[in-house]
Design an enzyme around this catalytic site. Structure first.
Site, PDB file in Angstrom:
ATOM      1  N   TYR A   1      10.276   3.361  61.178  1.00  0.00           N
ATOM      2  CA  TYR A   1      10.268   2.228  60.402  1.00  0.00           C
ATOM      3  C   TYR A   1       8.864   1.913  59.498  1.00  0.00           C
ATOM      4  O   TYR A   1       8.739   1.907  58.583  1.00  0.00           O
ATOM      5  CB  TYR A   1      10.662   1.026  61.256  1.00  0.00           C
ATOM      6  CG  TYR A   1      10.445  -0.263  60.511  1.00  0.00           C
ATOM      7  CD1 TYR A   1      11.189  -0.690  59.387  1.00  0.00           C
ATOM      8  CD2 TYR A   1       9.391  -1.304  60.801  1.00  0.00           C
ATOM      9  CE1 TYR A   1      11.200  -1.906  58.531  1.00  0.00           C
ATOM     10  CE2 TYR A   1       9.214  -2.471  60.044  1.00  0.00           C
ATOM     11  CZ  TYR A   1      10.057  -2.662  59.017  1.00  0.00           C
ATOM     12  OH  TYR A   1       9.900  -3.958  58.376  1.00  0.00           O
TER      13      TYR A   1
ATOM     14  N   GLU B   1      14.674 -10.797  58.995  1.00  0.00           N
ATOM     15  CA  GLU B   1      13.518 -11.577  59.189  1.00  0.00           C
ATOM     16  C   GLU B   1      13.979 -12.989  59.944  1.00  0.00           C
ATOM     17  O   GLU B   1      13.349 -13.509  60.928  1.00  0.00           O
ATOM     18  CB  GLU B   1      12.389 -11.698  58.376  1.00  0.00           C
ATOM     19  CG  GLU B   1      11.702 -10.421  57.796  1.00  0.00           C
ATOM     20  CD  GLU B   1      10.985  -9.902  58.959  1.00  0.00           C
ATOM     21  OE1 GLU B   1      10.565 -10.550  59.862  1.00  0.00           O
ATOM     22  OE2 GLU B   1      10.460  -8.668  58.734  1.00  0.00           O
TER      23      GLU B   1
ATOM     24  N   TRP C   1      10.465  -7.827  66.922  1.00  0.00           N
ATOM     25  CA  TRP C   1      11.178  -7.049  65.581  1.00  0.00           C
ATOM     26  C   TRP C   1      11.858  -6.003  66.219  1.00  0.00           C
ATOM     27  O   TRP C   1      12.925  -5.400  65.726  1.00  0.00           O
ATOM     28  CB  TRP C   1      10.026  -6.714  64.635  1.00  0.00           C
ATOM     29  CG  TRP C   1      10.379  -5.818  63.529  1.00  0.00           C
ATOM     30  CD1 TRP C   1      10.270  -4.527  63.215  1.00  0.00           C
ATOM     31  CD2 TRP C   1      11.330  -6.384  62.393  1.00  0.00           C
ATOM     32  NE1 TRP C   1      10.636  -4.346  62.112  1.00  0.00           N
ATOM     33  CE2 TRP C   1      11.378  -5.441  61.597  1.00  0.00           C
ATOM     34  CE3 TRP C   1      11.821  -7.634  62.456  1.00  0.00           C
ATOM     35  CZ2 TRP C   1      12.387  -5.535  60.323  1.00  0.00           C
ATOM     36  CZ3 TRP C   1      12.672  -7.748  61.162  1.00  0.00           C
ATOM     37  CH2 TRP C   1      13.030  -6.542  60.425  1.00  0.00           C
TER      38      TRP C   1
END
Length: 187
Positions: A18, A40, A48
């Site tokens: 990522y 988000e 995350w």
């Protein structure tokens, strides 16, 4: 020779991929912007990496992040989502996603695209910070406060300043790669 990467991603293959391929790269297409907005908002209060590990499940559960479909979700679809163990089953966040999809479309109608709206906050040019250590990057800024307030005024949910700053980092509005990270000058 191994390339230097931001410290937050090192040691997890998914995180590193990522980081290496997406994080901080400027995003201008509305479909991807909406995807990151969803992810988000679901990340609020969580890590995350938790969201990244469930990203494909979110993709499937939320009709490939098609905001036009999401805007029309009904009670049956909400119930289906609440039963889906592959995503974060938070009723408030699911409802917020539907609300935000409708408001996203409203912004598109008003500004031509969500991209035009959101990137105008930085005069369509990414802010390049000089982060030495990822731990020193801010969690929010005056600008994320401003964007958060603007979105909340329009009715968006789960778009606090910290969520918005993470969104800004993800979509490349701000470059918070460490200055000696190989991605710092690439994005």
């Amino acid at each position: 020779m191994k390339k230097h990467k931001c410290g937050w991603c090192v040691g997890d293959a998914l995180y590193e991929a990522y980081h290496d391929q997406e994080w901080g790269t400027p995003v201008y297409d509305d479909e991807t912007l909406f995807e990151f907005l969803i992810l988000e908002t679901f990340q609020a209060g969580l890590s995350w990496i938790t969201i990244l590990r469930k990203r494909n499940n979110f993709f499937d559960a939320f009709d490939q992040f098609d905001y036009k479909k999401i805007a029309n979700y009904n009670e049956d679809k909400k119930a289906e989502l609440l039963q889906n163990a592959g995503i974060i089953r938070n009723k408030l966040k699911i409802n917020a996603t539907i609300t935000n999809a409708n408001l996203f479309i409203d912004i598109q109608n008003e500004f031509g695209s969500f991209s035009d709206y959101i990137w105008a906050f930085v005069d369509n040019k990414p802010i390049k910070n000089k982060v030495q250590d990822y731990k020193d990057a801010p969690a929010n800024t005056e600008l994320s406060d401003t964007i958060s307030k603007a979105l909340k005024k329009r009715g968006f949910k789960f778009v606090g300043s910290t969520v918005i700053y993470a969104f800004m980092q993800a979509i490349g509005m701000v470059n918070d790669h460490e200055i000696d990270c190989f991605r710092y000058n690439e994005v």
